[in-house]
Structures are given as structure tokens and as C-alpha cells.
Scaffold this active site. Sequence first.
Site, PDB file in Angstrom:
ATOM      1  N   GLU A  39       1.119  -1.134   0.059  1.00  0.00           N
ATOM      2  CA  GLU A  39       0.008  -0.336  -0.052  1.00  0.00           C
ATOM      3  C   GLU A  39       0.888   1.176  -0.116  1.00  0.00           C
ATOM      4  O   GLU A  39       1.532   1.475   0.936  1.00  0.00           O
ATOM      5  CB  GLU A  39      -0.889   0.070   1.281  1.00  0.00           C
ATOM      6  CG  GLU A  39      -1.986   1.246   1.463  1.00  0.00           C
ATOM      7  CD  GLU A  39      -2.394   1.383   2.726  1.00  0.00           C
ATOM      8  OE1 GLU A  39      -2.894   0.272   3.208  1.00  0.00           O
ATOM      9  OE2 GLU A  39      -2.591   2.389   3.362  1.00  0.00           O
ATOM     10  N   ARG A  43       0.763  10.286   0.325  1.00  0.00           N
ATOM     11  CA  ARG A  43       1.591  11.309   1.093  1.00  0.00           C
ATOM     12  C   ARG A  43       2.678  12.123   0.668  1.00  0.00           C
ATOM     13  O   ARG A  43       3.365  13.112   1.340  1.00  0.00           O
ATOM     14  CB  ARG A  43       1.815  10.821   2.621  1.00  0.00           C
ATOM     15  CG  ARG A  43       0.639  10.208   3.277  1.00  0.00           C
ATOM     16  CD  ARG A  43       1.174   9.700   4.547  1.00  0.00           C
ATOM     17  NE  ARG A  43       0.218   8.423   5.043  1.00  0.00           N
ATOM     18  CZ  ARG A  43       0.382   8.050   6.020  1.00  0.00           C
ATOM     19  NH1 ARG A  43       1.328   8.288   6.923  1.00  0.00           N
ATOM     20  NH2 ARG A  43      -0.737   7.284   6.301  1.00  0.00           N
ATOM     21  N   THR A  67      -4.066   6.103   2.241  1.00  0.00           N
ATOM     22  CA  THR A  67      -4.280   7.642   2.383  1.00  0.00           C
ATOM     23  C   THR A  67      -5.005   8.313   1.373  1.00  0.00           C
ATOM     24  O   THR A  67      -4.617   9.465   1.154  1.00  0.00           O
ATOM     25  CB  THR A  67      -2.901   8.437   2.915  1.00  0.00           C
ATOM     26  OG1 THR A  67      -1.942   7.665   3.471  1.00  0.00           O
ATOM     27  CG2 THR A  67      -3.186   9.566   3.808  1.00  0.00           C
ATOM     28  N   LYS A 127     -11.057  -0.619   7.140  1.00  0.00           N
ATOM     29  CA  LYS A 127      -9.889  -0.448   7.924  1.00  0.00           C
ATOM     30  C   LYS A 127     -10.236   0.151   9.288  1.00  0.00           C
ATOM     31  O   LYS A 127     -10.957   0.925   9.344  1.00  0.00           O
ATOM     32  CB  LYS A 127      -9.117   0.636   6.998  1.00  0.00           C
ATOM     33  CG  LYS A 127      -7.777   1.367   7.666  1.00  0.00           C
ATOM     34  CD  LYS A 127      -6.777   2.035   6.794  1.00  0.00           C
ATOM     35  CE  LYS A 127      -6.011   3.075   7.710  1.00  0.00           C
ATOM     36  NZ  LYS A 127      -4.766   3.120   6.907  1.00  0.00           N
TER      37      LYS A 127
HETATM   38  C1  3PG Z   1      -1.546   4.215   7.836  1.00  0.00           C
HETATM   39  O1  3PG Z   1      -1.644   4.936   6.946  1.00  0.00           O
HETATM   40  O2  3PG Z   1      -2.395   3.122   7.550  1.00  0.00           O
HETATM   41  C2  3PG Z   1      -0.863   4.319   9.020  1.00  0.00           C
HETATM   42  O3  3PG Z   1      -0.381   5.619   8.898  1.00  0.00           O
HETATM   43  C3  3PG Z   1       0.242   3.468   9.351  1.00  0.00           C
HETATM   44  O4  3PG Z   1       0.368   3.807  10.630  1.00  0.00           O
HETATM   45  P1  3PG Z   1       1.987   3.295  11.195  1.00  0.00           P
HETATM   46  O5  3PG Z   1       2.865   4.219  10.475  1.00  0.00           O
HETATM   47  O6  3PG Z   1       1.554   3.594  12.602  1.00  0.00           O
HETATM   48  O7  3PG Z   1       1.981   1.910  10.881  1.00  0.00           O
END
Ligand code: 3PG
Length: 204
Positions: A39, A43, A67, A127
Site C-alpha cells: 500500500e 502522502r 491515505t 480499515k
Molecule cells: C496508515 O496510513 O495506515 C498508517 O499511517 C500506518 O500507521 P503506522 O505508520 O503507525 O504503521
Amino acid sequence: MTESLLDRAPVVPVVVIDDVEHAIPLARALVFGGLPVIELTLRTPDALDAIERIAAEVPEILVGAGTVVTPAQAKQAADAGAQFLVSPGSTPALLRAMTDTGLPHLPGVATVSEVLGLLEAGYTEMKFFPAQACGGAKFLASIHSPVPAARFCPTGGITADNAPDYRKLPNVGCVGGSWITPSDALDAQDWTAIAGYARGAARL
Ligand code: 3PG
């Protein structure tokens, strides 16, 4: 694709990519380590290009966009070749835009009412974000009995240490996290280390 997004692998690597040149070796390292899914979070400026390259050159991996926070991003990700979409939330406009792409997608929830809202809209997979900050594995364990139809990919604050707490729950298909692709390993282009993290995650 008939397979559920939640059943592709025990862990979905959630990646913040700063350099599109990392895309192909990174995807190959994950496949080599036993995680055929990635994934790419939207960003960074290089994320869409990274999706496009991986979709074109690493057919062994299922590449998705994460995101996704605006309807426009859903379309941009689909146009780039994303094979699935993940959003941290679930507004009506986002749900419409993700549905319009025709791609499998995981909208995000953080409360019981949001879970019920997605069930009403026909979703059974979602999610749970930000998982650790919103009650963690205890939250998901607590809602399984009242809301058994919902299955989750918890993400946000998940590590190799706490992932097993989630993985043992009946309403968790997979977990997502960035610990498999830490920024220092990406910056150092340490594909061996990333394959090793993926191998550990694939055993969870
Ligand atoms: C996401 O977008 O799913 C999270 O930012 C992932 O979270 P993590 O960096 O705490 O694993």
C-alpha cells in the site's frame, strides 16, 4: 480479483515513498520476503509514479493506494494503475469516488457508528484507524459480538510486537503497518533488511 483484500497476506506493508527509484526494488523485496501486497500512501509527490511503476513491472505484487482522503485522489490512484484503495476515513463523497473506480477498497472507521454506517452501505470489510490510539485490539474484540458482520484491517501504531494481539481476533483479516518498511532502511536502500522484516511479518 475474487480474493478478499483482507486475505491476501497477514500483513499489508504501508509505505511512505520519498524516491520513485525505490519502488521496484522495494516491491521485489516484499515479494521475496513473502508479502505480495503493498500500500503506497498518497502522502508524497512520488507515490502515484511509484504505483504506476510497480503495477507495470512487478506483476507478482498487488499494489494499492493508501491515505486516499479526497475523491480526486481515488481517481488519480486508479488512473495510475492502483489495484486497490485504502482510506483512513469514510465520507459519502469518498465512498462514491472509490466505488466509481470499480476497484476493491477499504474505507476507514474509528467508531461503532462508523462501522454500522459502512455495513448499511454494503461494506463488510474496513480499515480500523488509528488502531492503537482508538482502543487497539481490545476495541475490536469488544465489538465482535455486537457487530459480527464487520471484518477489519487495523492500522496505525501496529508493530511486530503487538500485531499478534490483533491477528488472533476472529474479526481481523490482516493488519497494516509501516514497520516492515522503515524510513531508515528505505533511505539506505537496504532491500535485504526489508525482505527480512517482510519474512517476519509473513509468519504472523
Ligand atoms: C496508515 O496510513 O495506515 C498508517 O499511517 C500506518 O500507521 P503506522 O505508520 O503507525 O504503521
